[in-house]
Design an enzyme around this catalytic site. Structure first.
Site, PDB file in Angstrom:
ATOM      1  N   HIS A 172      -9.599 -12.941  -3.453  1.00  0.00           N
ATOM      2  CA  HIS A 172      -8.345 -12.574  -3.132  1.00  0.00           C
ATOM      3  C   HIS A 172      -8.392 -12.504  -1.559  1.00  0.00           C
ATOM      4  O   HIS A 172      -7.241 -13.075  -0.895  1.00  0.00           O
ATOM      5  CB  HIS A 172      -7.770 -11.509  -3.710  1.00  0.00           C
ATOM      6  CG  HIS A 172      -6.525 -10.865  -3.409  1.00  0.00           C
ATOM      7  ND1 HIS A 172      -6.092 -10.090  -2.566  1.00  0.00           N
ATOM      8  CD2 HIS A 172      -5.459 -11.238  -4.031  1.00  0.00           C
ATOM      9  CE1 HIS A 172      -4.717 -10.029  -2.489  1.00  0.00           C
ATOM     10  NE2 HIS A 172      -4.153 -10.733  -3.554  1.00  0.00           N
TER      11      HIS A 172
ATOM     12  N   ASP B  63      -8.807  -5.877   2.245  1.00  0.00           N
ATOM     13  CA  ASP B  63      -8.675  -6.489   0.898  1.00  0.00           C
ATOM     14  C   ASP B  63      -9.886  -6.521   0.279  1.00  0.00           C
ATOM     15  O   ASP B  63     -10.664  -5.694   0.429  1.00  0.00           O
ATOM     16  CB  ASP B  63      -8.286  -7.990   1.227  1.00  0.00           C
ATOM     17  CG  ASP B  63      -7.170  -8.561   0.244  1.00  0.00           C
ATOM     18  OD1 ASP B  63      -7.665  -8.926  -0.763  1.00  0.00           O
ATOM     19  OD2 ASP B  63      -6.103  -8.517   0.415  1.00  0.00           O
TER      20      ASP B  63
ATOM     21  N   SER C 131       1.431 -11.112  -1.862  1.00  0.00           N
ATOM     22  CA  SER C 131       0.326 -10.842  -1.407  1.00  0.00           C
ATOM     23  C   SER C 131      -0.030 -11.802  -0.142  1.00  0.00           C
ATOM     24  O   SER C 131      -0.796 -11.932   0.550  1.00  0.00           O
ATOM     25  CB  SER C 131      -0.894 -10.886  -2.100  1.00  0.00           C
ATOM     26  OG  SER C 131      -1.094  -9.711  -2.835  1.00  0.00           O
TER      27      SER C 131
END
Length: 720
Positions: free
Chosen positions: A281, A249, A493
């Site tokens: 994120h 990520d 996600s």
């Protein structure tokens, strides 16, 4: 094992022979075409580097070319890929020696009496060089530069790959274009560059070993919103498990309290032009993998309880102006290949909460998906991949919205062996678009590239309100990158890392299980989740098998008994897996027998033939005990999922009468296609669950008492 037996498969032959009315005219045409092809390919720059020629061949109009593989093989051809738009056309390879022999066969077929070889040659309608325009069909014509990947054919020797890659790079350098070359983990050789269309076309036309040229696209992620400061006296417990999930990520902030001592290592792979990381994120995703879906409970307990630990694999970054830079196809493939090869013995789960905004197409697998499938099979690991997000409304909700072509999965969620995860809503208010346990409005749907079930699993990832916007209370919760705030966001996600933790929990509970059994446990015990009532499309393309119920996967309910079996199939024999039905189902009229079966396997895939991507298939037939021995059971279409060549089978059946208790069997058979070989063997896992659908009897104890001596048993608390 006494509950396993084998039976030889009786081969079936035969087929229809195509006949030509004018063999002489047909032969003369083929001679002309082979001469033209040989003349054109012999002047290519790679002619002396490769022992094979790559050509397009055609069959007669009423003869699908895939049905003539054996005859083409007799002529020296090996099909590389079928044409998606034309059932009579394929890309094939043939060695130079066999091509010369083919020309001799055609000459004899044309001019000798009785036209020897006519059975095989009759199905060869045409042969031609592959046009460079066809190889570049995915590119935009024009003068502006395009970031591209030039893929060579997979079927080259190592020496051929390096020689041809070096020559292509040399040609681009002479044209003033910088390049990078590599061989992907599955053996696919590529050259990436940024150049004008005309330059790419000119150089690609020099090489018959160039398979295709495609855009080198970029992956993306978005930022979360911090909403509440975490308690100042927050305590972080030690992880329950020593297992580790790789979070591929945007990075994780190691200094933040919620992540301290929970990150095993940081692997930084920053894209070109990136000078720093943006861990927003990645930290949010990692927090949900560590702590699960109910992170906000820490406001009541002042405690965070992580289940596992994570490895930070950073593939996103920021440039000097603070703009996000995502990985390109070739960059991401290279990274995941390096990471899995180095860490697969210790890390079995790899979370990919990233994807492309474009929807996939039928029978088209992205190169990243192909690498995921190769790595999954080769290194016995599981990739958990987000299905992708629909970022704006696509029409009237829900019917027109989900019927739009852009609601379909984004790459690499189509990876056949990955666990693809969609989202459902958990929290609702009067303005929400989805009700509780219904597919989230933004969750991308199937089918997969093989037209099979995708996503397989769903989990909470948030909800949207009218106007297609998010609301903090109905979003999913995570921790921001500074580690000081509860953050909110919506997206698949944030469903994926919950499933990654579930996979680790199953691996901890069943440490000797293969990845096939782990996935079977995940799918088999999932609970169905809903879709809007106005949608009539297949339910499984929205929420798959449902939301995993880990407790049921690990421990048995009283009204059920589950048989787990792992085996290996060859192509020559049927395999019969036996199991027992306790006699109480015949003595208790208030009980009702239901059998649910899930089979998961990991076929080898063909990276060059998307139309026949999976090269293995398992068929399954259930046989019940009957007065005359065994009787085959017919399962209604509505009660089964069984797409040929897809690696998951599931079906269930209720019985009211017409059966005997005792020994039953499940018959399995392996089929293969493509360049896989007759000696190929396929591992698989089976779960056979015996259920009292009326919930009146203790199926577990009844089965143990009657048949326990025949099986390797675990207690109800240990496992089903």
């Amino acid at each position: 094992m006494e509950n396993l037996r084998f039976e030889q498969v009786e081969p079936h032959g035969g087929g229809v022979t195509f006949k030509r009315d004018d063999q002489i005219g047909h032969g003369k045409y083929l001679l002309k075409r082979t001469t033209l092809v040989k003349a054109s390919l012999s002047v290519k720059k790679d002619f002396d580097f490769s022992k094979n020629l790559f050509v397009n061949i055609r069959s007669p109009l009423k003869v699908p070319i895939k049905s003539e593989k054996l005859k083409l093989k007799n002529l020296g051809f090996e099909i590389i890929s079928l044409n998606k738009a034309d059932i009579n056309s394929c890309l094939a390879k043939i060695s130079k020696d066999k091509f010369d022999q083919l020309a001799e066969k055609i000459s004899k077929y044309t001019f000798e009496p009785d036209h020897p070889g006519k059975t095989n040659l009759a199905i060869l309608e045409d042969i031609e060089e592959v046009k460079v325009d066809d190889k570049m069909a995915a590119l935009e014509k024009g003068s502006s530069k395009q970031d591209v990947i030039i893929y060579l054919h997979h079927n080259l020797s190592q020496k051929e790959k390096f020689l041809i890659l070096n020559n292509i790079e040399s040609d681009f350098i002479k044209a003033g274009v910088k390049t990078e070359s590599q061989i992907f983990p599955n053996g696919r050789p590529i050259v990436s560059c940024s150049a004008e269309y005309a330059t790419i076309k000119k150089i690609a036309s020099f090489y018959s070993t160039v398979n295709k040229v495609e855009i080198n696209s970029t992956f993306y992620v978005k930022r979360s919103v911090p909403v509440l400061p975490l308690p100042s006296s927050l305590k972080v417990n030690a992880a329950i498990s020593d297992s580790v999930v790789a979070i591929i990520d945007s990075g994780i902030q190691a200094s933040a309290v919620p992540f301290q001592n929970l990150i095993t290592s940081h692997l930084r792979f920053l894209p070109a032009r990136a000078v720093d990381i943006d861990p927003d994120h990645g930290s949010f995703v990692a927090s949900r993998c560590l702590y699960g879906d109910e992170i906000d409970i820490c406001f009541t307990t002042n405690t965070l309880m992580p289940y596992c630990r994570v490895m930070d694999v950073t593939v996103f970054g920021n440039d000097a102006r603070g703009r996000s830079i995502g990985p390109t196809d070739d960059f991401l493939v290279n990274v995941i290949g390096q990471v899995v090869k180095k860490h697969y013995k210790d890390i079995k789960v790899y979370n990919l909460s990233l994807g492309k905004p474009e929807s996939i197409n039928d029978h088209e697998f992205s190169e990243v998906a192909k690498q995921i499938d190769y790595l999954s099979k080769t290194y016995n690991v599981i990739f958990v991949v987000a299905s992708g997000n629909i970022n704006s409304p696509l029409g009237n909700y829900p019917h027109d919205h989900f019927s739009h072509k852009d609601s379909r999965l984004g790459a690499p969620a189509e990876a056949l062996l990955a666990v693809t995860v969609g989202s459902i809503a958990k929290y609702v208010n009067t303005n929400c678009l989805a009700v509780k346990d219904e597919i989230s409005p933004f969750s991308r749907i199937g089918p997969g590239a093989d037209l099979g079930l995708k996503p397989e699993i769903v989990c909470h990832g948030g909800n949207l309100v009218k106007g297609y916007t998010s609301n903090p209370r109905t979003s999913s919760y995570g921790i921001n990158h500074k580690g000081d705030h509860l953050a909110v966001d919506v997206g698949t996600s944030f469903s994926a890392p919950i499933i990654s933790q579930f996979v680790v929990r199953l691996m901890d509970a069943f440490p000797d299980a293969t990845t096939n059994l782990i996935k079977a446990l995940l799918f088999h015990f999932a609970e169905k989740r809903s879709i809007p009532s106005t949608i009539l499309n297949p339910h499984t393309f929205y929420t798959g098998f449902g939301e995993p119920h880990i407790e049921n996967s690990i421990s048995s309910a009283p009204n059920t008994f589950s048989y787990f079996f792992e085996g290996v199939l060859d192509q020559q024999r049927y395999q019969y897996v036996g199991f027992h039905i306790p006699s109480i189902f015949k003595t208790r009229s208030d009980a009702k027998l239901k059998i649910k079966i899930t089979i998961v396997f990991d076929p080898q895939v063909n990276p060059t033939n998307d139309m026949e991507y999976s090269m293995a298939r398992i068929s399954a037939t259930l046989y019940k005990a009957h007065n005359t021995g065994f009787k085959e059971i017919t399962v209604p279409t509505a009660d089964k999922y069984n797409l040929p060549w897809n690696p998951i089978l599931q079906f269930e059946k209720e019985f009211s009468r017409g059966f005997l208790c005792g020994y039953w069997e499940l018959r399995l058979r392996l089929f293969t296609r493509g360049p896989i070989g007759e000696k190929y063997k396929q591992g698989y896992a089976v779960i056979i669950e015996i259920i009292d659908s009326k919930n009146k009897i203790d199926v577990f104890n009844e089965t143990v008492n009657e048949f326990g001596s025949k099986y390797d048993l675990k207690s109800r608390e240990e496992a089903a």
